[in-house]
Write a protein that holds these residues in place. Structure first.
Motif, PDB file in Angstrom:
ATOM      1  N   ILE A 259      -2.513   0.057   7.977  1.00  0.00           N
ATOM      2  CA  ILE A 259      -2.275   1.138   7.017  1.00  0.00           C
ATOM      3  C   ILE A 259      -2.010   0.563   5.629  1.00  0.00           C
ATOM      4  O   ILE A 259      -2.531   1.059   4.615  1.00  0.00           O
ATOM      5  CB  ILE A 259      -1.091   2.006   7.479  1.00  0.00           C
ATOM      6  CG1 ILE A 259      -1.436   2.717   8.793  1.00  0.00           C
ATOM      7  CG2 ILE A 259      -0.724   3.020   6.406  1.00  0.00           C
ATOM      8  CD1 ILE A 259      -0.290   3.520   9.370  1.00  0.00           C
ATOM      9  N   LEU A 263      -4.260   1.324   2.303  1.00  0.00           N
ATOM     10  CA  LEU A 263      -3.666   1.981   1.142  1.00  0.00           C
ATOM     11  C   LEU A 263      -3.751   1.117  -0.116  1.00  0.00           C
ATOM     12  O   LEU A 263      -3.996   1.615  -1.215  1.00  0.00           O
ATOM     13  CB  LEU A 263      -2.203   2.329   1.434  1.00  0.00           C
ATOM     14  CG  LEU A 263      -1.959   3.424   2.470  1.00  0.00           C
ATOM     15  CD1 LEU A 263      -0.467   3.631   2.688  1.00  0.00           C
ATOM     16  CD2 LEU A 263      -2.623   4.738   2.063  1.00  0.00           C
ATOM     17  N   GLN A 266      -7.922   0.632  -0.882  1.00  0.00           N
ATOM     18  CA  GLN A 266      -8.864   1.700  -0.550  1.00  0.00           C
ATOM     19  C   GLN A 266      -9.974   1.818  -1.591  1.00  0.00           C
ATOM     20  O   GLN A 266     -11.114   2.133  -1.257  1.00  0.00           O
ATOM     21  CB  GLN A 266      -8.116   3.028  -0.405  1.00  0.00           C
ATOM     22  CG  GLN A 266      -7.325   3.455  -1.631  1.00  0.00           C
ATOM     23  CD  GLN A 266      -6.597   4.775  -1.398  1.00  0.00           C
ATOM     24  OE1 GLN A 266      -7.017   5.584  -0.580  1.00  0.00           O
ATOM     25  NE2 GLN A 266      -5.510   5.001  -2.116  1.00  0.00           N
TER      26      GLN A 266
END
Length: 280
Positions: A259, A263, A266
Motif C-alpha cells: 500500500i 500511494l 502511484q
C-alpha cells in the motif's frame, strides 16, 4: 445535457459498487485482525465486539514472533534481490529486442509470455528434487532463481513495449556527438525509460512478494521461508482454536508495504503503464 448527467450518475454508481466489492475482503481481514480467538467460534459478527491488538503483538513479541519475523526478513530480502536482478536483466534484453533486428525476436517475446503463464505447480516437484540434490533447498538462492522465472518474462515483455516508444534518433544524435553505444544507452535511453523500468520493478516486486507455491515447496525452516508460506504454519492457542486472528493480522502487516509503495509512487506507476500501452 440530461443524458450526460444520467450517464455520469450510472458510472458513479458502478464505481462505488466496484470499490465496495474490491475493498470488502480487505475490510473483513482488517476486522478479523482485531478479534479475539473466541469470537471466531460459531456465527460471529463482522466487527469485533472487543477490539484488541493481541494478534499484532503476537507477531512481534508473542508466540508467533519466531515464525513471522524471520519470514518477513526473508520475504523482503529475497523479493528485493529477485526484483533487482530481474529488472536489470530485463532492461538489457528488452533493449536488444526493441533496438536490434535479428531472427527469432518474436519467438523470444512469445516464449517469455508463455513462461509467465506456465503453471508453477507443474514444475515444483522436479525443482524440489533438483534443489535437494545440489544444495539449494531451503536457501535464499533456491527461491531467488525460481522467482526470476516468475518476474523476468513479464519484465521483458513489459519493458520491450516501453523501449519501442523511445525515438531512436535521440540515441543516434548522442552517438554523433561522440557517445559510445554504452554511453548512449545509459545516459540517454535508460533515463527516458525510467518510468517503464520503475513500473516493471513494482510489478515484479508484487509477483515475487505474493508467491506461495515456491515458498511452501522449496523451504522447510525459517532459514528461507517467506511470509506467505509461513502463514500456513500459524497455530492457535490450542488445537481446537483456529489462528484466524493472527493470520489476518499478518496479512495486514504484509499488505502495508504494498500500500505504501502504491500511494507513494502511484503517479509513476500510472505514467509508466499508460506509456507502455501506447504504440508508436
Amino acid at each position: 445535457m440530461k443524458s450526460s448527467g444520467k450517464n455520469t450518475g450510472v458510472w458513479i454508481v458502478i464505481a462505488i459498487v466496484v470499490f465496495i466489492y474490491a475493498l470488502f475482503p480487505i475490510a473483513s481481514i482488517l476486522a478479523n485482525s482485531f478479534k479475539k480467538g473466541s469470537e471466531f467460534a460459531g456465527s460471529g459478527t463482522f466487527l469485533p465486539k472487543e477490539p484488541t491488538f493481541e494478534n499484532y503483538a503476537s507477531l512481534f513479541i508473542g508466540d508467533a514472533k519466531d515464525l513471522f519475523v524471520p519470514a518477513l526478513i526473508n520475504s523482503l530480502g529475497i523479493t528485493l534481490i529477485a526484483t533487482a536482478i530481474s529488472v536489470v536483466l530485463a532492461t538489457f534484453a528488452a533493449y536488444a529486442i526493441a533496438r536490434l533486428d535479428f531472427p527469432g525476436k518474436r519467438i523470444i517475446l512469445t516464449s517469455a509470455l508463455a513462461v509467465s503463464i506456465f503453471p508453477v505447480i507443474s514444475i515444483v516437484t522436479p525443482l524440489f528434487n533438483l534443489w535437494r540434490q545440489i544444495g539449494l533447498y531451503d536457501t535464499w538462492l533456491g527461491l531467488i532463481l525460481p522467482y526470476l522465472s516468475l518476474t523476468l518474462p513479464i519484465s521483458i515483455y513489459t519493458l520491450t513495449a516501453f523501449f519501442q516508444q523511445i525515438p531512436w534518433d535521440l540515441e543516434r544524435a548522442a552517438q554523433v556527438d561522440g557517445a559510445t553505444n554504452w554511453q548512449a544507452f545509459t545516459k540517454v535511453i535508460v533515463p527516458l525509460a525510467m518510468p517503464g523500468v520503475f513500473t516493471t520493478a513494482i510489478i515484479a516486486f508484487f509477483i515475487a512478494w505474493n508467491d506461495f507455491v515456491y515458498g511452501i515447496s522449496l523451504t522447510s525452516t525459517s532459514a528461507a521461508r517467506p511470509v506467505p508460506a509461513a502463514l500456513a504454519f500459524f497455530t492457535g492457542a490450542s488445537q481446537f482454536e483456529e489462528p484466524a486472528g493472527a493470520i489476518s493480522a499478518a496479512a495486514i502487516v504484509v499488505t502495508i508495504p504494498v500500500i505504501i509503495i502504491v500511494l507513494l509512487f502511484q503517479r509513476q506507476i500510472v505514467s509508466g503503464l499508460t506509456q507502455g500501452a501506447v504504440k508508436g
